[in-house]
Design a protein around this motif. Structure first.
Motif, short mmCIF file in Angstrom:
data_model
loop_
_atom_site.label_atom_id
_atom_site.label_comp_id
_atom_site.label_asym_id
_atom_site.label_seq_id
_atom_site.Cartn_x
_atom_site.Cartn_y
_atom_site.Cartn_z
N GLU A 61 17.17 6.85 -20.75
CA GLU A 61 15.88 7.48 -21.03
C GLU A 61 15.87 8.15 -22.41
O GLU A 61 15.07 9.05 -22.66
N TYR A 230 10.10 8.08 -18.79
CA TYR A 230 8.97 7.44 -19.45
C TYR A 230 8.17 6.57 -18.49
O TYR A 230 6.95 6.67 -18.42
N ASP A 231 8.85 5.72 -17.75
CA ASP A 231 8.16 4.79 -16.85
C ASP A 231 8.23 5.35 -15.42
O ASP A 231 9.06 4.95 -14.62
N TYR A 232 7.35 6.29 -15.13
CA TYR A 232 7.42 7.01 -13.85
C TYR A 232 6.29 6.67 -12.87
O TYR A 232 6.41 6.91 -11.67
N LYS A 233 5.19 6.12 -13.35
CA LYS A 233 3.97 6.01 -12.55
C LYS A 233 4.14 5.19 -11.26
O LYS A 233 3.54 5.50 -10.23
N GLN A 234 4.94 4.15 -11.32
CA GLN A 234 5.17 3.33 -10.13
C GLN A 234 6.54 3.63 -9.49
O GLN A 234 7.06 2.82 -8.72
N ASN A 236 10.64 5.34 -10.08
CA ASN A 236 11.77 5.05 -10.95
C ASN A 236 13.05 5.45 -10.22
O ASN A 236 13.07 6.51 -9.57
N TYR A 248 7.91 15.04 -11.22
CA TYR A 248 6.87 14.12 -10.76
C TYR A 248 6.64 14.24 -9.26
O TYR A 248 7.59 14.48 -8.49
N SER A 255 2.28 5.89 -5.87
CA SER A 255 2.45 6.11 -7.31
C SER A 255 2.82 7.57 -7.57
O SER A 255 2.75 8.41 -6.68
N ASP A 326 -0.71 11.02 -27.00
CA ASP A 326 0.24 10.34 -26.13
C ASP A 326 1.53 11.12 -25.88
O ASP A 326 2.05 11.10 -24.77
N ASN A 330 3.16 13.12 -21.14
CA ASN A 330 4.36 13.17 -20.29
C ASN A 330 5.15 14.45 -20.57
O ASN A 330 6.35 14.51 -20.39
#
Length: 339
Positions: A61, A230-234, A236, A248, A255, A326, A330
């Protein structure tokens, strides 16, 4: 006792001029929140300077670990660093001497720590500790470094390397032992040594063990840090199952969302900034690739940049909506007041 000694050491760095500047910064931040338009008094009392963008590890990460920068990799030069400190030291009393990369890769890193120390600035750095051999450990103590954060994200090699790719836990622990040894040998109260444990799903079961390990080695403090993903929405595989250590929250549809509310103000934009190894001034530590370059210290003074149009425009944009920037979307830290 260790925490109290560290706090006392930090307070000792305050001069009347630094305190007055800090009061101006606090006042302008709260007045900004009240009036909802940027008012900026004073200059940062806390800055971060990047010694290097290079790193020996490949953490999943981290842009430095992933070799994912679009900006150049390089080392901060001593004369450029001295110029920055000479301009800022009368107001700045806290230097976070890292951003991206491993600080000890810069061969002049400890010389620069000593320079800031001699100006009466509290210096802190964070390291993966693979370069803390006996010689570097002694030089670290002699540099006057005030705080040393050592990343220890596992108590077994298997767990440690699941995040700290290509790292060796035994090298980290040996580095920590070297620091403690020379701290005692030289009868130094500094640095305040912290084991930082980045809590992720693969290591969360070892939280009790990191406290035991820290006590055995003799470090001053353990800090549990939540991970920015970074890639947390679906979802991790790094997101902890222990809710208190996760930034999160899982929704009913499976999600994830950031737990905290994205407020339209940011304390960091008033009291601090980040300076990259090549002199770019960026808003904060979440701008890892230096996307928002608010000025270049090779061509302007810090004061010109801090009070300039680009910085004021960024503050105005943030007050209108952090969700439009942006690097802010996050972020789980920016609205907190520094302490």
């Amino acid at each position: 006792m260790g925490k109290w000694q560290d706090s006392k050491n930090l307070i000792s760095k305050l001069t009347f001029r630094r305190l007055w500047n800090a009061l101006k910064v606090y006042s302008s931040f709260y007045l900004t929140r009240l009036r909802k338009k940027p008012i900026q008094w004073g200059t940062p009392f806390s800055i971060a300077i990047e010694p290097t963008t290079a790193c020996n590890l490949r953490c999943p990460e981290c842009p430095s670990g992933l070799r994912a920068f679009t900006r150049e990799t390089g080392n901060l030069k001593t004369d450029f660093f001295s110029k920055i400190i000479d301009e800022l030291h009368k107001e700045v009393f806290y230097l976070t001497f890292y951003f991206q990369g491993e600080p000890y890769i810069n061969p002049k890193f400890l010389d620069m720590v000593k320079y800031a120390h001699d100006k009466g600035i509290y210096t802190a750095t964070s390291t993966n500790a693979h370069f803390l051999n006996d010689n570097n450990a002694r030089k670290t103590i002699e540099s006057g470094l005030d705080r040393l954060i050592i990343s220890v994200d596992g108590t077994t090699q298997e767990t440690y390397e699941s995040y700290r790719k290509e790292g060796k836990l035994e090298s980290v622990l040996e580095g920590a032992r070297n620091i403690i040894k020379w701290k005692k040998e030289l009868k130094s109260k500094t640095p305040h040594v912290i084991f930082q444990f980045l809590v992720v799903k693969p290591n969360e079961h070892q939280i009790p063990e990191i406290y035991k390990l820290a006590e055995e080695i003799g470090v001053d403090e353990v800090k549990l840090k939540t991970a920015q993903i970074y890639d947390y929405k679906q979802g991790n595989p790094l997101i902890p199952t222990i809710d208190k250590y996760s930034r999160y929250a899982k929704k009913e549809d499976g999600s994830y969302i950031i737990k905290n509310q994205l407020l339209n103000h940011c304390w960091k934009l008033w009291h601090s900034c980040v300076i990259t190894w090549d002199g770019m001034v960026v808003p904060c530590c979440f701008d890892k690739d230096a996307t928002y370059r608010l000025g270049d210290l090779k061509h302007k003074t810090f004061k010109e940049i801090w009070e300039g149009k680009a910085y004021q425009h960024f503050r105005k944009q943030l007050l209108k909506g952090r969700d439009t920037i942006d690097i802010c979307t996050n972020c789980t830290e920016g609205c907190k007041v520094w302490a």
